[in-house]
Each structure stands twice: as C-alpha cells, then as structure tokens.
Design an enzyme around this catalytic site. Structure first.
Site, PDB file in Angstrom:
ATOM      1  N   PHE A   1      -0.858  16.281   3.802  1.00 52.29           N
ATOM      2  CA  PHE A   1      -1.327  15.562   2.629  1.00 52.29           C
ATOM      3  C   PHE A   1      -0.248  15.593   1.562  1.00 52.29           C
ATOM      4  O   PHE A   1       0.215  16.656   1.170  1.00 52.29           O
ATOM      5  CB  PHE A   1      -2.633  16.161   2.099  1.00 52.29           C
ATOM      6  CG  PHE A   1      -3.289  15.266   1.097  1.00 52.29           C
ATOM      7  CD1 PHE A   1      -4.047  14.175   1.515  1.00 52.29           C
ATOM      8  CD2 PHE A   1      -3.129  15.481  -0.264  1.00 52.29           C
ATOM      9  CE1 PHE A   1      -4.631  13.315   0.595  1.00 52.29           C
ATOM     10  CE2 PHE A   1      -3.720  14.631  -1.196  1.00 52.29           C
ATOM     11  CZ  PHE A   1      -4.466  13.551  -0.765  1.00 52.29           C
TER      12      PHE A   1
ATOM     13  N   ARG B   1       0.189  11.514  -9.628  1.00 51.98           N
ATOM     14  CA  ARG B   1       0.692  10.169  -9.304  1.00 51.98           C
ATOM     15  C   ARG B   1       2.048   9.901  -9.955  1.00 51.98           C
ATOM     16  O   ARG B   1       2.821   9.076  -9.477  1.00 51.98           O
ATOM     17  CB  ARG B   1      -0.294   9.103  -9.801  1.00 51.98           C
ATOM     18  CG  ARG B   1      -1.631   9.087  -9.086  1.00 51.98           C
ATOM     19  CD  ARG B   1      -2.389   7.822  -9.459  1.00 51.98           C
ATOM     20  NE  ARG B   1      -3.806   7.874  -9.114  1.00 51.98           N
ATOM     21  CZ  ARG B   1      -4.310   7.561  -7.926  1.00 51.98           C
ATOM     22  NH1 ARG B   1      -3.503   7.198  -6.952  1.00 51.98           N
ATOM     23  NH2 ARG B   1      -5.615   7.617  -7.698  1.00 51.98           N
TER      24      ARG B   1
ATOM     25  N   GLU C   1       0.848  -1.192   0.000  1.00 54.72           N
ATOM     26  CA  GLU C   1       0.000   0.000   0.000  1.00 54.72           C
ATOM     27  C   GLU C   1       0.886   1.246   0.000  1.00 54.72           C
ATOM     28  O   GLU C   1       2.030   1.209   0.449  1.00 54.72           O
ATOM     29  CB  GLU C   1      -0.920  -0.062   1.232  1.00 54.72           C
ATOM     30  CG  GLU C   1      -1.846   1.100   1.456  1.00 54.72           C
ATOM     31  CD  GLU C   1      -2.820   1.413   0.328  1.00 54.72           C
ATOM     32  OE1 GLU C   1      -2.347   1.572  -0.813  1.00 54.72           O
ATOM     33  OE2 GLU C   1      -4.025   1.556   0.608  1.00 54.72           O
ATOM     34  N   ASP C   2       0.354   2.330  -0.503  1.00 55.82           N
ATOM     35  CA  ASP C   2       1.143   3.563  -0.569  1.00 55.82           C
ATOM     36  C   ASP C   2       1.335   4.186   0.814  1.00 55.82           C
ATOM     37  O   ASP C   2       2.427   4.591   1.187  1.00 55.82           O
ATOM     38  CB  ASP C   2       0.510   4.577  -1.542  1.00 55.82           C
ATOM     39  CG  ASP C   2      -0.989   4.808  -1.318  1.00 55.82           C
ATOM     40  OD1 ASP C   2      -1.565   4.224  -0.371  1.00 55.82           O
ATOM     41  OD2 ASP C   2      -1.591   5.567  -2.099  1.00 55.82           O
TER      42      ASP C   2
ATOM     43  N   ASP D   1      -2.816   5.704   6.895  1.00 61.40           N
ATOM     44  CA  ASP D   1      -3.239   6.987   7.437  1.00 61.40           C
ATOM     45  C   ASP D   1      -4.104   6.682   8.666  1.00 61.40           C
ATOM     46  O   ASP D   1      -3.579   6.394   9.733  1.00 61.40           O
ATOM     47  CB  ASP D   1      -3.985   7.715   6.314  1.00 61.40           C
ATOM     48  CG  ASP D   1      -4.267   9.165   6.587  1.00 61.40           C
ATOM     49  OD1 ASP D   1      -3.446   9.804   7.247  1.00 61.40           O
ATOM     50  OD2 ASP D   1      -5.302   9.664   6.140  1.00 61.40           O
TER      51      ASP D   1
HETATM   52  P1  XMP Z   1      -6.547   5.063   5.617  1.00 60.37           P
HETATM   53  O1  XMP Z   1      -7.050   6.300   6.306  1.00 60.37           O
HETATM   54  O2  XMP Z   1      -7.646   4.069   5.401  1.00 60.37           O
HETATM   55  O3  XMP Z   1      -6.153   5.631   4.214  1.00 60.37           O
HETATM   56  O4  XMP Z   1      -5.336   4.498   6.285  1.00 60.37           O
HETATM   57  C1  XMP Z   1      -5.406   4.995   3.308  1.00 60.37           C
HETATM   58  C2  XMP Z   1      -5.657   5.615   1.964  1.00 60.37           C
HETATM   59  O5  XMP Z   1      -5.874   7.016   2.054  1.00 60.37           O
HETATM   60  C3  XMP Z   1      -5.224   7.715   1.042  1.00 60.37           C
HETATM   61  N1  XMP Z   1      -4.359   8.741   1.650  1.00 60.37           N
HETATM   62  C4  XMP Z   1      -3.640   9.634   0.979  1.00 60.37           C
HETATM   63  N2  XMP Z   1      -3.509   9.827  -0.335  1.00 60.37           N
HETATM   64  N3  XMP Z   1      -2.003  11.592   0.084  1.00 60.37           N
HETATM   65  C5  XMP Z   1      -2.696  10.822  -0.789  1.00 60.37           C
HETATM   66  O6  XMP Z   1      -2.568  11.009  -1.981  1.00 60.37           O
HETATM   67  C6  XMP Z   1      -2.081  11.458   1.419  1.00 60.37           C
HETATM   68  O7  XMP Z   1      -1.423  12.181   2.166  1.00 60.37           O
HETATM   69  C7  XMP Z   1      -2.951  10.423   1.901  1.00 60.37           C
HETATM   70  N4  XMP Z   1      -3.280   9.986   3.124  1.00 60.37           N
HETATM   71  C8  XMP Z   1      -4.140   8.965   2.934  1.00 60.37           C
HETATM   72  C9  XMP Z   1      -4.428   6.696   0.287  1.00 60.37           C
HETATM   73  O8  XMP Z   1      -5.067   6.468  -0.940  1.00 60.37           O
HETATM   74  C10 XMP Z   1      -4.454   5.441   1.097  1.00 60.37           C
HETATM   75  O9  XMP Z   1      -4.608   4.305   0.283  1.00 60.37           O
HETATM   76 MG    MG Z   2      -4.809   4.573  -2.080  1.00 59.43          MG
END
Ligand code: XMP
Ligand code: MG
Length: 179
Positions: free
Chosen positions: A151, A164, A98-99, A102
């Site tokens: 962000f 991206r 995963e990227d 959060d």
């Molecule tokens: P959660 O909150 O479920 O979120 O852990 C994971 C997804 O939220 C997106 N995400 C971001 N995407 N910049 C982004 O472009 C950010 O700073 C950011 N923070 C959360 C991301 O897609 C991830 O899969």
């Molecule tokens: Mg994502």
C-alpha cells in the site's frame, strides 16, 4: 508527515522523468483528436496536473469521482459514482487518468460505462500498476510504473485522506495503520 514513511518507493525525480515520457507518448497518440482527458478524483489529481502540462496538444479536461474504498485499504467491491462528468463523451476520444490500477474493478467499470455512452475511444493511463492484485481482466493502456503489492501513498495517493501532497511515492510505517 515524512516521519510516517518507512521507505521511498519512487522519488520525485523518477516520477518527473516518467511523466515526461508518458506525456510525449500521449501527445503523439492524441494529436489532432482533441481528447477529453478525465481525472479520477481525488487520487489522480497530482498526476493529471503534471501529465497534461507535458502534453503539448489541444485537449479538454473533466473530472469524475467514484468510490470503491472508503477509508480502508481493501476494495469494497462496490463502485459508486459520486461526481459524474460535465461533458458528453459521445464521439469523443476519452483518456482516463488514474493514480493506480489495483484489483482493476474501478477502471473496468468506468471503461464500460464510457463505452456505453458511445465514446469514440476509451483508453486508460495509470501512474502505477499493481498486477498481482488484479481480479478482473484489464490492464492499463499506458502505465508509469509496475509496483509490488504494497500500500503506497503520496503524489495524490492517500491513507485516510492524508499524504496526498507528498512529492514522492512511499510506503507507510505499519504503526500508522494501527493507530
Ligand atoms: P481498484 O482495486 O479498483 O482500485 O483497481 C483502484 C483504486 O484503489 C485505490 N488504491 C490505492 N490507494 N494506495 C492508495 O492510496 C494504494 O496502494 C492503493 N491501491 C489501490 C486508489 O484510490 C485507486 O483509485
Ligand atoms: Mg483513487
């Protein structure tokens, strides 16, 4: 595109170095386990492509798409499967790529789902980790960088589907959001 970036948080060189390190660690962990490496679309695609090429082991890959964010920068709290795996995970060693972690909502949901499907093991590697924002009890098994609560875009991460393809991770100028 570069003009929309306020500040570079992680350079291409820093990312490349970290991906190499993670690749070595993961190759050692998964050698002879023929892992199923799952890319969470779309954000993880750049990281996954680079990471797998640093892992000198036999493995398979698959893709999953989930939605929790829409086009906003705040979690909707809802995790929906938009595209499921083509592969059965039963008795497989699964590594989710995963990227970013959060709130942790997306990954805690996915880990639970794959365990219910009787994977032999489920682990998570994220390039980025934002622990300040966590609201479920989860942390990545492997992560590249811990970052502050800002962000970020680039290296797979988007704002409204753009940025991206930036080779680095950066913070957007505030005026980009308010346009
Ligand atoms: P959660 O909150 O479920 O979120 O852990 C994971 C997804 O939220 C997106 N995400 C971001 N995407 N910049 C982004 O472009 C950010 O700073 C950011 N923070 C959360 C991301 O897609 C991830 O899969
Ligand atoms: Mg994502």
């Amino acid at each position: 595109m570069n003009n929309d970036i306020k500040e570079i948080m992680l350079t291409k060189e820093e990312i490349d170095q970290k991906v190499k390190e993670l690749g070595k660690i993961l190759a050692d962990e998964y050698r002879d386990k023929n892992p199923l490496v799952i890319c969470i679309l779309k954000g993880a695609i750049v990281f996954m492509a680079d990471l797998l090429r640093e892992m000198d082991i036999k493995c398979e890959m698959d893709f999953m798409a989930v939605s929790s964010y829409g086009n906003s920068t705040e979690s909707s709290g809802v995790v929906r499967i938009l595209k499921d795996l083509d592969t059965t995970v039963q008795n497989r060693h699964v590594l989710i790529v995963e990227d970013i972690m959060d709130s942790g909502l997306t990954l805690s949901h996915l880990v639970e789902l794959l365990k219910q499907r009787h994977a032999a093991s489920v682990k998570v590697v994220t390039l980025l980790n934002k622990p300040e924002r966590r609201n479920v009890d989860i942390s990545p098994d492997y992560s590249g960088f811990t970052i502050p609560d800002e962000f970020v875009v680039g290296y797979g991460l988007d704002y409204a589907e753009t940025y991206r393809n930036l080779p680095y991770i950066g913070v957007l100028k505030p005026e980009v959001y308010s346009k």
